[in-house]
Design a protein around this motif. Structure first.
Motif, PDB file in Angstrom:
ATOM      1  N   HIS A  98       0.809  -1.219   0.000  1.00 14.20           N
ATOM      2  CA  HIS A  98       0.000   0.000   0.000  1.00 14.20           C
ATOM      3  C   HIS A  98       0.844   1.271   0.000  1.00 14.20           C
ATOM      4  N   ARG A  99       2.170   1.143   0.091  1.00 19.14           N
ATOM      5  CA  ARG A  99       3.064   2.302   0.129  1.00 19.14           C
ATOM      6  C   ARG A  99       3.928   2.380  -1.126  1.00 19.14           C
ATOM      7  N   ALA A 100       3.551   1.665  -2.168  1.00 21.04           N
ATOM      8  CA  ALA A 100       4.384   1.541  -3.374  1.00 21.04           C
ATOM      9  C   ALA A 100       4.747   2.884  -3.989  1.00 21.04           C
ATOM     10  N   GLU A 101       3.799   3.827  -4.009  1.00 22.71           N
ATOM     11  CA  GLU A 101       4.020   5.100  -4.694  1.00 22.71           C
ATOM     12  C   GLU A 101       4.511   6.201  -3.754  1.00 22.71           C
ATOM     13  N   HIS A 102       4.833   5.857  -2.526  1.00 31.76           N
ATOM     14  CA  HIS A 102       5.331   6.850  -1.576  1.00 31.76           C
ATOM     15  C   HIS A 102       6.844   6.998  -1.705  1.00 31.76           C
ATOM     16  N   PHE A 103       7.314   8.222  -1.511  1.00 32.00           N
ATOM     17  CA  PHE A 103       8.746   8.503  -1.527  1.00 32.00           C
ATOM     18  C   PHE A 103       9.322   8.281  -0.125  1.00 32.00           C
ATOM     19  N   PRO A 104      10.643   8.079  -0.015  1.00 30.01           N
ATOM     20  CA  PRO A 104      11.240   7.806   1.296  1.00 30.01           C
ATOM     21  C   PRO A 104      10.858   8.799   2.384  1.00 30.01           C
ATOM     22  N   ASN A 105      10.769  10.109   2.049  1.00 30.85           N
ATOM     23  CA  ASN A 105      10.448  11.089   3.083  1.00 30.85           C
ATOM     24  C   ASN A 105       8.988  11.028   3.523  1.00 30.85           C
ATOM     25  N   GLN A 106       8.209  10.190   2.849  1.00 34.52           N
ATOM     26  CA  GLN A 106       6.816   9.978   3.245  1.00 34.52           C
ATOM     27  C   GLN A 106       6.644   8.688   4.039  1.00 34.52           C
ATOM     28  N   LEU A 107       7.757   8.005   4.286  1.00 34.59           N
ATOM     29  CA  LEU A 107       7.730   6.734   5.010  1.00 34.59           C
ATOM     30  C   LEU A 107       8.370   6.891   6.384  1.00 34.59           C
ATOM     31  N   SER A 108       7.911   6.089   7.340  1.00 40.49           N
ATOM     32  CA  SER A 108       8.546   6.077   8.657  1.00 40.49           C
ATOM     33  C   SER A 108       9.899   5.373   8.565  1.00 40.49           C
ATOM     34  N   GLY A 109      10.692   5.470   9.631  1.00 37.10           N
ATOM     35  CA  GLY A 109      11.988   4.799   9.636  1.00 37.10           C
ATOM     36  C   GLY A 109      11.854   3.298   9.458  1.00 37.10           C
ATOM     37  N   GLY A 110      10.881   2.697  10.144  1.00 33.01           N
ATOM     38  CA  GLY A 110      10.676   1.258  10.004  1.00 33.01           C
ATOM     39  C   GLY A 110      10.252   0.869   8.596  1.00 33.01           C
ATOM     40  N   GLU A 111       9.417   1.702   7.979  1.00 34.12           N
ATOM     41  CA  GLU A 111       8.992   1.429   6.610  1.00 34.12           C
ATOM     42  C   GLU A 111      10.154   1.574   5.634  1.00 34.12           C
ATOM     43  N   GLN A 112      10.986   2.596   5.829  1.00 32.14           N
ATOM     44  CA  GLN A 112      12.148   2.764   4.961  1.00 32.14           C
ATOM     45  C   GLN A 112      13.085   1.561   5.049  1.00 32.14           C
ATOM     46  N   GLN A 113      13.277   1.060   6.268  1.00 28.81           N
ATOM     47  CA  GLN A 113      14.177  -0.090   6.411  1.00 28.81           C
ATOM     48  C   GLN A 113      13.571  -1.337   5.784  1.00 28.81           C
ATOM     49  N   ARG A 114      12.257  -1.477   5.823  1.00 29.48           N
ATOM     50  CA  ARG A 114      11.622  -2.617   5.156  1.00 29.48           C
ATOM     51  C   ARG A 114      11.795  -2.533   3.638  1.00 29.48           C
ATOM     52  N   VAL A 115      11.691  -1.321   3.089  1.00 24.71           N
ATOM     53  CA  VAL A 115      11.953  -1.136   1.659  1.00 24.71           C
ATOM     54  C   VAL A 115      13.409  -1.493   1.352  1.00 24.71           C
ATOM     55  N   ALA A 116      14.313  -1.050   2.206  1.00 25.42           N
ATOM     56  CA  ALA A 116      15.735  -1.334   1.997  1.00 25.42           C
ATOM     57  C   ALA A 116      16.012  -2.833   2.045  1.00 25.42           C
ATOM     58  N   ILE A 117      15.326  -3.539   2.934  1.00 25.29           N
ATOM     59  CA  ILE A 117      15.503  -4.990   3.020  1.00 25.29           C
ATOM     60  C   ILE A 117      14.939  -5.674   1.778  1.00 25.29           C
ATOM     61  N   ALA A 118      13.767  -5.221   1.326  1.00 23.36           N
ATOM     62  CA  ALA A 118      13.193  -5.780   0.094  1.00 23.36           C
ATOM     63  C   ALA A 118      14.134  -5.558  -1.079  1.00 23.36           C
ATOM     64  N   ARG A 119      14.706  -4.357  -1.166  1.00 22.05           N
ATOM     65  CA  ARG A 119      15.658  -4.055  -2.239  1.00 22.05           C
ATOM     66  C   ARG A 119      16.878  -4.972  -2.156  1.00 22.05           C
ATOM     67  N   ALA A 120      17.367  -5.212  -0.939  1.00 24.34           N
ATOM     68  CA  ALA A 120      18.562  -6.036  -0.764  1.00 24.34           C
ATOM     69  C   ALA A 120      18.322  -7.491  -1.148  1.00 24.34           C
ATOM     70  N   PHE A 121      17.130  -8.001  -0.847  1.00 23.06           N
ATOM     71  CA  PHE A 121      16.820  -9.402  -1.144  1.00 23.06           C
ATOM     72  C   PHE A 121      16.287  -9.607  -2.557  1.00 23.06           C
ATOM     73  N   ALA A 122      15.888  -8.533  -3.249  1.00 25.60           N
ATOM     74  CA  ALA A 122      15.169  -8.649  -4.515  1.00 25.60           C
ATOM     75  C   ALA A 122      15.924  -9.448  -5.569  1.00 25.60           C
ATOM     76  N   CYS A 123      17.237  -9.271  -5.624  1.00 26.19           N
ATOM     77  CA  CYS A 123      18.034  -9.983  -6.630  1.00 26.19           C
ATOM     78  C   CYS A 123      18.533 -11.331  -6.123  1.00 26.19           C
ATOM     79  N   ARG A 124      17.970 -11.773  -5.006  1.00 28.59           N
ATOM     80  CA  ARG A 124      18.281 -13.083  -4.430  1.00 28.59           C
ATOM     81  C   ARG A 124      19.795 -13.285  -4.243  1.00 28.59           C
ATOM     82  N   PRO A 125      20.429 -12.432  -3.435  1.00 29.80           N
ATOM     83  CA  PRO A 125      21.875 -12.559  -3.231  1.00 29.80           C
ATOM     84  C   PRO A 125      22.227 -13.822  -2.449  1.00 29.80           C
TER      85      PRO A 125
END
Length: 239
Positions: free
Chosen positions: A137-164
């Protein structure tokens, strides 16, 4: 069952820098191996060498002496361009400060590494990862519109996305309150198990460290103590 081939092999690794005409030993001779799928925490006081070690393991910095083999690649023989290719193919990162691109939405931040990796459907893949971390539900939000916990969840999704094959995390809960920190901890380990990704993290959070299978306690640039299995529960210098 873990593979017999380590994901990380470190032999006599050191890091020395010159400051004010004197040599400062950030990392003294250090050797260990990490197997695929393992979870490892690196702990210790500020200045103990843990962030230096993490940077070397990830190929972000070069050692003064010693050897690092990451996913079968000899980092100590590579230049920056070669190390960058290894990181792109095998490595994910999660930082304390999130490191999201402010001009991109949550969805676009996750799409970026997928596009660089040549994913045929980066938008759909990124949407699935946002769902995985509970932020569809936050797909179209920019980082400054997200809480710290939400930003870190996006960062984790980004880190795992390419299946490292291996994910490095530097104080992943350091900028979060207790509740968000716990949520991020749970997410990291859930994805670690689901994706069979090796997890190596630096943390001051002993609760997070004790969730790992192994703990390296650093002191004065060397691993002064290693705990594993039942020894973690009984404590040691990390307790």
């Amino acid at each position: 069952m873990l593979s017999n081939q380590p994901i990380l092999q470190v032999n006599a690794l050191t890091k020395t820098v010159k400051t004010n005409g004197e040599e400062l030993k950030l990392l003294r001779p250090t050797s260990f191996t990490i197997q695929p799928k393992q979870t490892v925490a690196i702990v210790g006081a500020s200045g103990s060498g843990k962030s230096t070690l993490l940077g070397l393991l990830a190929g972000l910095d070069t050692a003064s002496t010693g050897e690092i083999k990451l996913a079968g690649n000899d980092l100590h023989h590579m230049d920056e361009e070669q190390r960058a290719r290894v990181r792109a193919e095998h490595v994910g990162f999660v930082y304390q400060s999130f490191m999201l691109i402010s001009s991109l939405t949550a969805l676009e931040n996750i799409m970026l590494p997928l596009e660089l990796a040549g994913d045929a459907t980066p938008t759909e893949s990124a949407k699935k990862w946002l769902e995985q971390v509970g932020l569809a539900h936050r797909a179209e939000h920019f980082p400054n519109q997200l809480s710290g916990g939400e930003q870190q969840r996006v960062a984790i999704a980004r880190a795992f996305a390419c299946r490292p094959k291996i994910l490095f995390a530097d104080e992943p809960t350091g900028n979060l309150d207790a509740e968000n920190g716990k949520n991020i901890q749970n997410l990291l380990f859930e994805l670690n198990q689901q994706q069979d990704t090796t997890l190596v993290l630096v943390t001051h959070d002993l609760h997070l460290a004790h969730k790992c299978q192994r703990i390296f306690h650093m002191q004065a640039g060397v691993i002064a103590e290693e705990l594993e299995g039942d020894n973690i529960k009984s404590g040691g210098k990390t307790g």
